[in-house]
Design a protein around this motif. Structure first.
Motif, PDB file in Angstrom:
ATOM      1  N   GLY A 175      41.258 -36.671  36.611  1.00  0.00           N
ATOM      2  CA  GLY A 175      41.210 -35.408  37.344  1.00  0.00           C
ATOM      3  C   GLY A 175      40.208 -35.479  38.482  1.00  0.00           C
ATOM      4  N   ALA A 176      40.094 -34.401  39.197  1.00  0.00           N
ATOM      5  CA  ALA A 176      39.206 -34.314  40.350  1.00  0.00           C
ATOM      6  C   ALA A 176      37.853 -33.748  39.946  1.00  0.00           C
ATOM      7  N   VAL A 177      36.856 -33.976  40.790  1.00  0.00           N
ATOM      8  CA  VAL A 177      35.506 -33.473  40.510  1.00  0.00           C
ATOM      9  C   VAL A 177      35.342 -32.021  40.912  1.00  0.00           C
ATOM     10  N   ASP A 178      36.359 -31.432  41.568  1.00  0.00           N
ATOM     11  CA  ASP A 178      36.190 -30.050  42.015  1.00  0.00           C
ATOM     12  C   ASP A 178      36.212 -29.038  40.879  1.00  0.00           C
ATOM     13  N   VAL A 179      36.451 -29.503  39.634  1.00  0.00           N
ATOM     14  CA  VAL A 179      36.344 -28.596  38.480  1.00  0.00           C
ATOM     15  C   VAL A 179      34.898 -28.452  38.019  1.00  0.00           C
ATOM     16  N   LEU A 180      33.992 -29.253  38.568  1.00  0.00           N
ATOM     17  CA  LEU A 180      32.590 -29.168  38.193  1.00  0.00           C
ATOM     18  C   LEU A 180      31.907 -28.041  38.958  1.00  0.00           C
ATOM     19  N   ARG A 181      30.964 -27.400  38.290  1.00  0.00           N
ATOM     20  CA  ARG A 181      30.238 -26.277  38.882  1.00  0.00           C
ATOM     21  C   ARG A 181      28.748 -26.618  38.955  1.00  0.00           C
ATOM     22  N   ARG A 215      37.395 -39.876  35.223  1.00  0.00           N
ATOM     23  CA  ARG A 215      38.287 -40.259  34.130  1.00  0.00           C
ATOM     24  C   ARG A 215      37.630 -39.811  32.824  1.00  0.00           C
ATOM     25  N   THR A 216      38.273 -38.895  32.113  1.00  0.00           N
ATOM     26  CA  THR A 216      37.703 -38.293  30.919  1.00  0.00           C
ATOM     27  C   THR A 216      38.309 -38.922  29.674  1.00  0.00           C
ATOM     28  N   ALA A 217      37.476 -39.610  28.914  1.00  0.00           N
ATOM     29  CA  ALA A 217      37.924 -40.150  27.637  1.00  0.00           C
ATOM     30  C   ALA A 217      38.211 -39.005  26.671  1.00  0.00           C
ATOM     31  N   VAL A 218      39.159 -39.219  25.764  1.00  0.00           N
ATOM     32  CA  VAL A 218      39.456 -38.250  24.713  1.00  0.00           C
ATOM     33  C   VAL A 218      39.386 -38.983  23.380  1.00  0.00           C
ATOM     34  N   ASN A 219      38.465 -38.556  22.516  1.00  0.00           N
ATOM     35  CA  ASN A 219      38.237 -39.221  21.237  1.00  0.00           C
ATOM     36  C   ASN A 219      38.413 -38.263  20.073  1.00  0.00           C
ATOM     37  N   ALA A 220      38.740 -38.831  18.936  1.00  0.00           N
ATOM     38  CA  ALA A 220      38.732 -38.116  17.663  1.00  0.00           C
ATOM     39  C   ALA A 220      37.957 -38.976  16.676  1.00  0.00           C
ATOM     40  N   PHE A 221      37.660 -38.426  15.497  1.00  0.00           N
ATOM     41  CA  PHE A 221      36.850 -39.170  14.529  1.00  0.00           C
ATOM     42  C   PHE A 221      37.385 -38.958  13.120  1.00  0.00           C
ATOM     43  N   LEU A 222      37.627 -40.071  12.451  1.00  0.00           N
ATOM     44  CA  LEU A 222      38.126 -40.071  11.084  1.00  0.00           C
ATOM     45  C   LEU A 222      36.935 -40.339  10.174  1.00  0.00           C
ATOM     46  N   CYS A 236      45.389 -34.790  22.255  1.00  0.00           N
ATOM     47  CA  CYS A 236      46.159 -33.981  23.195  1.00  0.00           C
ATOM     48  C   CYS A 236      47.606 -33.756  22.794  1.00  0.00           C
ATOM     49  N   GLY A 237      48.096 -34.485  21.801  1.00  0.00           N
ATOM     50  CA  GLY A 237      49.512 -34.377  21.492  1.00  0.00           C
ATOM     51  C   GLY A 237      50.341 -34.716  22.712  1.00  0.00           C
ATOM     52  N   THR A 238      51.357 -33.892  22.995  1.00  0.00           N
ATOM     53  CA  THR A 238      52.215 -34.119  24.173  1.00  0.00           C
ATOM     54  C   THR A 238      52.003 -33.048  25.237  1.00  0.00           C
ATOM     55  N   TYR A 239      50.866 -32.353  25.190  1.00  0.00           N
ATOM     56  CA  TYR A 239      50.616 -31.265  26.126  1.00  0.00           C
ATOM     57  C   TYR A 239      49.947 -31.725  27.419  1.00  0.00           C
ATOM     58  N   MET A 240      49.360 -32.899  27.417  1.00  0.00           N
ATOM     59  CA  MET A 240      48.543 -33.297  28.559  1.00  0.00           C
ATOM     60  C   MET A 240      49.173 -34.515  29.252  1.00  0.00           C
ATOM     61  N   GLN A 241      48.373 -35.369  29.834  1.00  0.00           N
ATOM     62  CA  GLN A 241      48.891 -36.514  30.576  1.00  0.00           C
ATOM     63  C   GLN A 241      49.410 -37.601  29.637  1.00  0.00           C
ATOM     64  N   VAL A 253      29.368 -32.509  26.874  1.00  0.00           N
ATOM     65  CA  VAL A 253      29.632 -32.996  28.232  1.00  0.00           C
ATOM     66  C   VAL A 253      31.112 -33.334  28.356  1.00  0.00           C
ATOM     67  N   HIS A 254      31.611 -33.240  29.586  1.00  0.00           N
ATOM     68  CA  HIS A 254      32.953 -33.698  29.927  1.00  0.00           C
ATOM     69  C   HIS A 254      32.900 -34.916  30.850  1.00  0.00           C
ATOM     70  N   VAL A 255      31.887 -34.950  31.702  1.00  0.00           N
ATOM     71  CA  VAL A 255      31.686 -36.076  32.621  1.00  0.00           C
ATOM     72  C   VAL A 255      30.283 -36.595  32.351  1.00  0.00           C
ATOM     73  N   PRO A 256      30.150 -37.539  31.419  1.00  0.00           N
ATOM     74  CA  PRO A 256      28.816 -37.875  30.912  1.00  0.00           C
ATOM     75  C   PRO A 256      27.832 -38.345  31.964  1.00  0.00           C
ATOM     76  N   GLU A 257      28.268 -39.163  32.923  1.00  0.00           N
ATOM     77  CA  GLU A 257      27.331 -39.660  33.931  1.00  0.00           C
ATOM     78  C   GLU A 257      26.734 -38.516  34.743  1.00  0.00           C
ATOM     79  N   VAL A 258      27.547 -37.521  35.045  1.00  0.00           N
ATOM     80  CA  VAL A 258      27.096 -36.407  35.880  1.00  0.00           C
ATOM     81  C   VAL A 258      26.270 -35.410  35.083  1.00  0.00           C
ATOM     82  N   GLN A 259      26.750 -35.020  33.912  1.00  0.00           N
ATOM     83  CA  GLN A 259      26.098 -33.924  33.190  1.00  0.00           C
ATOM     84  C   GLN A 259      24.850 -34.353  32.431  1.00  0.00           C
ATOM     85  N   THR A 260      24.711 -35.630  32.108  1.00  0.00           N
ATOM     86  CA  THR A 260      23.432 -36.065  31.545  1.00  0.00           C
ATOM     87  C   THR A 260      22.368 -36.134  32.638  1.00  0.00           C
TER      88      THR A 260
END
Length: 293
Positions: A32-38, A58-65, A79-84, A220-227
């Motif tokens: 996605g684009a960075v324009d979603v950041l505030r 580029r946003t990683a998506v993880n789960a944990f077992l 994300c199932g089939t709702y996203m990219q 965080v969603h964008v770790p490099e930026v938000q940390t």
């Protein structure tokens, strides 16, 4: 002539926390684009990403077992089939980890955004992917996403991806959904609510013996930026001020207590330490790779 591989190996990585085994499960990624950041100029966010060898968001998506006391929990469902199409790999990677969906007795959600809850149910058939699992979530999540007045105030995109998706996904679990306000929600797993990103956004502390791991959800969603810039929020925050306050509280706890941490949007497998920098920001340090449990 040898065959040249064209796919990655399965996205599974295991980490022991005392007597508990935590499997990081990759669902994929979202671009996605960075324009979603505030609270940051787009060019400044891009410069931080570029300095960290990441030219785009580029946003990683993880789960944990989680295997604990003879039971199995899944934290998040992807994300199932709702996203990219680059996402939605949780079921395949759970299988690669050697676990069948029917073995999972508890599904814990940090919140009910689609990249966390849209893997609960088959979108085409309406059948639950986790037939034997109890769905466990903070009480403010269904209260918010099932509220028609809240839905009416949302944009068309938010109505589809947030409200309608959440309702479709949790429907097969309606008779086996347990809500909480905090405390132990699974053996060795303590829920610590951190609202703001959503009304019931929750982090989970996993503890066994002297070991701890904090799964911090969408801190965080964008770790490099938000940390580096903890004040940076994202357009998807329901309450940006509360989201920032929660992020700062989590950062302070993780850095002060030298906790092992991971999250849904840290680059896979995500296990890291957080170090306070000389300015007002922080830096993530990837944890050492473990070859044996």
């Amino acid at each position: 002539m040898t065959n040249v591989p064209h796919t990655q190996i399965p996205g599974v990585y295991r980490r022991r926390v005392g007597d508990i085994v935590v499997n990081a499960i990759a669902d994929g990624f979202l671009d996605g684009a960075v324009d979603v950041l505030r609270n940051i100029r787009p060019e400044d966010a891009t410069n931080i990403l570029t300095a960290n060898f990441r030219p785009a968001r580029r946003t990683a998506v993880n789960a944990f077992l989680v295997h604990s006391q003879g039971r199995v929990a899944l934290i998040e469902t992807g994300c199932g089939t709702y996203m990219q199409p680059t996402s939605g790999k949780v079921l395949a990677n759970i299988a690669a980890a050697g676990t069948a969906p029917t073995e999972i007795d508890t599904v814990l959600l940090t919140h009910m955004h689609p990249d966390h809850s849209a893997g609960l149910t088959d979108r085409e058939t309406g059948k639950a992917h986790f037939a034997n699992a109890e769905l466990v979530v903070h009480e403010n999540e269904p209260r918010h996403w099932l509220d028609d007045a809240n839905m009416a105030r949302a944009t068309e995109r938010e109505q589809l991806l947030y409200f309608k998706c959440a309702r479709e996904q949790i429907a097969p679990y309606s008779d086996r959904m347990r809500t909480f306000t905090g405390g132990e929600v699974f053996p060795g797993v303590i829920a610590i609510p951190r609202p703001g990103h959503t009304p019931g956004h929750t982090t989970y502390m996993i503890s066994s013996g002297n070991d701890q791991l904090l799964i911090w959800g969408d801190t965080v969603h964008v770790p490099e930026v938000q940390t580096a810039r903890p004040e940076v929020c994202i357009a998807f925050d329901v309450d940006p001020a509360a989201a920032e306050a929660s992020r700062r509280a989590v950062f302070d706890m993780v850095a002060t207590d030298r906790l092992l941490v991971t999250g849904m949007h840290l680059h896979f497998p995500g296990f890291s330490r957080l170090q306070k920098r000389r300015d007002t920001g922080y830096q993530l340090i990837p944890a050492a790779w473990e070859h044996e449990l």
